[in-house]
Scaffold this active site. Structure first.
Site, PDB file in Angstrom:
ATOM      1  N   HIS A  29      20.772   8.983  -4.354  1.00 43.97           N
ATOM      2  CA  HIS A  29      19.397   9.246  -3.938  1.00 43.97           C
ATOM      3  C   HIS A  29      19.286   9.035  -2.437  1.00 43.97           C
ATOM      4  O   HIS A  29      20.055   8.268  -1.847  1.00 43.97           O
ATOM      5  CB  HIS A  29      18.407   8.357  -4.697  1.00 43.97           C
ATOM      6  CG  HIS A  29      18.624   6.886  -4.481  1.00 43.97           C
ATOM      7  ND1 HIS A  29      19.631   6.173  -5.123  1.00 43.97           N
ATOM      8  CD2 HIS A  29      17.994   5.989  -3.684  1.00 43.97           C
ATOM      9  CE1 HIS A  29      19.592   4.911  -4.729  1.00 43.97           C
ATOM     10  NE2 HIS A  29      18.609   4.776  -3.852  1.00 43.97           N
TER      11      HIS A  29
ATOM     12  N   LYS B 221       6.566   2.893  -4.242  1.00 40.77           N
ATOM     13  CA  LYS B 221       6.031   1.946  -3.263  1.00 40.77           C
ATOM     14  C   LYS B 221       4.931   2.587  -2.421  1.00 40.77           C
ATOM     15  O   LYS B 221       4.135   1.900  -1.801  1.00 40.77           O
ATOM     16  CB  LYS B 221       7.152   1.466  -2.324  1.00 40.77           C
ATOM     17  CG  LYS B 221       8.095   0.479  -2.974  1.00 40.77           C
ATOM     18  CD  LYS B 221       9.059  -0.148  -1.959  1.00 40.77           C
ATOM     19  CE  LYS B 221      10.234   0.728  -1.635  1.00 40.77           C
ATOM     20  NZ  LYS B 221      11.129   1.002  -2.769  1.00 40.77           N
TER      21      LYS B 221
ATOM     22  N   GLU C 177       6.795  11.090 -14.648  1.00 42.18           N
ATOM     23  CA  GLU C 177       6.421  11.389 -13.264  1.00 42.18           C
ATOM     24  C   GLU C 177       6.533  12.873 -12.906  1.00 42.18           C
ATOM     25  O   GLU C 177       6.573  13.199 -11.714  1.00 42.18           O
ATOM     26  CB  GLU C 177       7.275  10.567 -12.277  1.00 42.18           C
ATOM     27  CG  GLU C 177       7.191   9.069 -12.501  1.00 42.18           C
ATOM     28  CD  GLU C 177       7.843   8.249 -11.387  1.00 42.18           C
ATOM     29  OE1 GLU C 177       7.497   8.475 -10.217  1.00 42.18           O
ATOM     30  OE2 GLU C 177       8.694   7.389 -11.695  1.00 42.18           O
TER      31      GLU C 177
ATOM     32  N   PRO D  96      23.315   0.615  -2.705  1.00 36.98           N
ATOM     33  CA  PRO D  96      22.039   1.123  -3.206  1.00 36.98           C
ATOM     34  C   PRO D  96      21.472   0.150  -4.239  1.00 36.98           C
ATOM     35  O   PRO D  96      22.207  -0.704  -4.733  1.00 36.98           O
ATOM     36  CB  PRO D  96      22.449   2.427  -3.900  1.00 36.98           C
ATOM     37  CG  PRO D  96      23.841   2.182  -4.362  1.00 36.98           C
ATOM     38  CD  PRO D  96      24.477   1.264  -3.335  1.00 36.98           C
TER      39      PRO D  96
ATOM     40  N   ASP E 144       8.281   7.783  -3.647  1.00 38.85           N
ATOM     41  CA  ASP E 144       8.725   6.501  -4.169  1.00 38.85           C
ATOM     42  C   ASP E 144       7.464   5.778  -4.619  1.00 38.85           C
ATOM     43  O   ASP E 144       6.413   5.910  -4.006  1.00 38.85           O
ATOM     44  CB  ASP E 144       9.405   5.702  -3.053  1.00 38.85           C
ATOM     45  CG  ASP E 144      10.043   4.429  -3.570  1.00 38.85           C
ATOM     46  OD1 ASP E 144      11.275   4.401  -3.669  1.00 38.85           O
ATOM     47  OD2 ASP E 144       9.307   3.468  -3.893  1.00 38.85           O
TER      48      ASP E 144
HETATM   49  C1  DD3 Z   1      12.863  -0.162  -9.356  1.00 36.98           C
HETATM   50  C2  DD3 Z   1      14.199   0.924  -7.585  1.00 36.98           C
HETATM   51  C3  DD3 Z   1      13.390   1.145  -8.836  1.00 36.98           C
HETATM   52  C4  DD3 Z   1      11.917  -2.605 -10.289  1.00 36.98           C
HETATM   53  C5  DD3 Z   1      11.196  -1.890  -9.391  1.00 36.98           C
HETATM   54  C6  DD3 Z   1      11.665  -0.668  -8.905  1.00 36.98           C
HETATM   55  N1  DD3 Z   1      10.075   5.483  -7.414  1.00 36.98           N
HETATM   56  C7  DD3 Z   1      11.721   2.827  -9.483  1.00 36.98           C
HETATM   57  C8  DD3 Z   1      11.181   3.343 -11.753  1.00 36.98           C
HETATM   58  C9  DD3 Z   1      10.473   4.463 -11.390  1.00 36.98           C
HETATM   59  C10 DD3 Z   1      10.960   3.975  -9.049  1.00 36.98           C
HETATM   60  C11 DD3 Z   1      10.786   4.385  -7.696  1.00 36.98           C
HETATM   61  C12 DD3 Z   1      13.587  -0.881 -10.260  1.00 36.98           C
HETATM   62  C13 DD3 Z   1      11.803   2.537 -10.830  1.00 36.98           C
HETATM   63 CL1  DD3 Z   1       9.691  -2.515  -8.860  1.00 36.98          CL
HETATM   64  C14 DD3 Z   1      13.121  -2.100 -10.740  1.00 36.98           C
HETATM   65  O1  DD3 Z   1      12.339   2.051  -8.512  1.00 36.98           O
HETATM   66  C15 DD3 Z   1      10.344   4.787 -10.028  1.00 36.98           C
HETATM   67  N2  DD3 Z   1       9.642   5.895  -9.678  1.00 36.98           N
HETATM   68  N3  DD3 Z   1      11.297   3.701  -6.666  1.00 36.98           N
HETATM   69  C16 DD3 Z   1       9.523   6.204  -8.398  1.00 36.98           C
HETATM   70  N4  DD3 Z   1       8.788   7.295  -8.071  1.00 36.98           N
END
Ligand code: DD3
Length: 332
Positions: A272, A202, A180, A266, A200
């Protein structure tokens, strides 16, 4: 069209060159003629091999569905979500779509509008291979409010966090530019007070209405709000002020429109900070989980060990093993 854009520019205070570039990038991505840009990001459809096992949850209101399935013999989770309709595609939406009349009654009619493919996007998120925790996370669950005293934290929560060893590899990948890196909006490289600010995942970055960025600290040993004390004031102030400035600069959203907060608990144990736009009800921004960074700063300023001494409240899902620990201890 031109008038609308002029108006938008006038409404927002300062636009830097970077903002204009990001805005221009967004507009090309939105299919304003340049379809090449899109196909260069195209990848093989890895979801073709996804075999659905169960729907974990779905929401007609949020227009999303969370699906558990198998890919190459391993567990996977796929999240599908319809994205918001952007204003600047409206004219294309009206002129390039086909319509099927559903009903007409007096002055009222409803249609099935078939938009052209490039305006008919669905955001897909894949977690692969997914652990049992990921699958659990997306199952609809009742939640319970935990009352965690400072003593409970030390005797129950902390040992639990330590024995679980949740992986934050994806966080380290971001900090080390192994993933990223092209999405980074701002970075302060200072090892003590520095951080990386990026969207993020999302947020699809196509409209600022649901703006969602995260600031990830370079310092690696802060697990959560519980670890924050007066020694971290420079770090926290830095994240707040430079984060706000970078968001104004890049997306034109002023700090008066930003909700800047930490989650407790968290979802991953590396410090974060969330930045979401006021008016967007981001998941987890309710009072039972979100702690405004400005409040956190003041609390620590008035009492250096505020978060090591206070009782903190947070929601836990029914299937969370931490909740079970508290039940076993007779605390819930
Ligand atoms: C996560 C919280 C974590 C499943 C899921 C999400 N933003 C991330 C990896 C890269 C990211 C985030 C864990 C995981 Cl669906 C398990 O979130 C990420 N990259 N929230 C970004 N930019």
């Amino acid at each position: 069209m031109a008038d609308k854009r002029d108006l938008e520019e006038a409404e927002t205070t300062v636009f830097s060159a970077q903002t204009k570039k990001r805005k221009a990038d967004l507009e090309t991505k939105n299919g304003k003629g340049n379809e090449k840009d899109e196909s260069s990001d195209e990848c093989e459809n890895v979801l073709r091999t996804f075999e659905t096992s169960a729907v974990l949850s779905e929401s007609a209101r949020e227009k999303n569905i969370f699906v558990h399935g198998k890919m190459w013999g391993q567990d996977a989770v796929v999240i599908l979500e319809k994205t918001p309709i952007q204003r600047d595609v409206l004219s294309q939406m009206f002129s390039e779509s086909s319509l099927k009349l559903q009903m007409k009654n007096d002055i009222y009619s409803t249609f099935q509008l078939q938009a052209p493919a490039h305006l008919n996007e669905i955001k897909a998120t894949l977690v692969f291979p997914a652990t049992q925790k990921h699958i659990q996370k997306y199952q609809r669950q009742e939640s319970f409010l935990l009352e965690e005293t400072a003593q409970d934290y030390l005797s129950i929560t902390l040992p639990f966090i330590q024995e679980q060893r949740f992986s934050v590899q994806w966080v380290y990948n971001i900090l080390e530019k192994k993933a990223e890196s092209e999405r980074i909006v701002f970075e302060d490289p200072d090892p003590e007070t520095g951080f990386v600010l990026l969207p993020d995942f999302k947020w699809n970055q196509k409209q600022v209405d649901d703006l969602y960025l995260i600031a990830i600290s370079h310092i690696r040993d802060i697990k959560s709000l519980r670890d924050l004390s007066s020694e971290h004031l420079p770090l926290l102030k830095n994240i707040l002020h430079k984060g706000q400035a970078a968001i104004l600069d890049t997306f034109g959203v002023p700090r008066s429109k930003l909700r800047v907060y930490l989650h407790y608990q968290p979802s991953y144990f590396h410090l974060h900070v969330h930045f979401t736009r006021l008016g967007f009800e981001a998941p987890g921004c309710g009072v039972e989980r979100a702690h405004l960074l400005q409040d956190v700063l003041q609390n620590i300023q008035s009492h250096a060990r505020f978060y090591q001494t206070r009782t903190l409240y947070c929601p836990l899902r029914a299937d969370d093993s931490l909740l079970q620990k508290y039940r076993d201890a007779g605390k819930i």
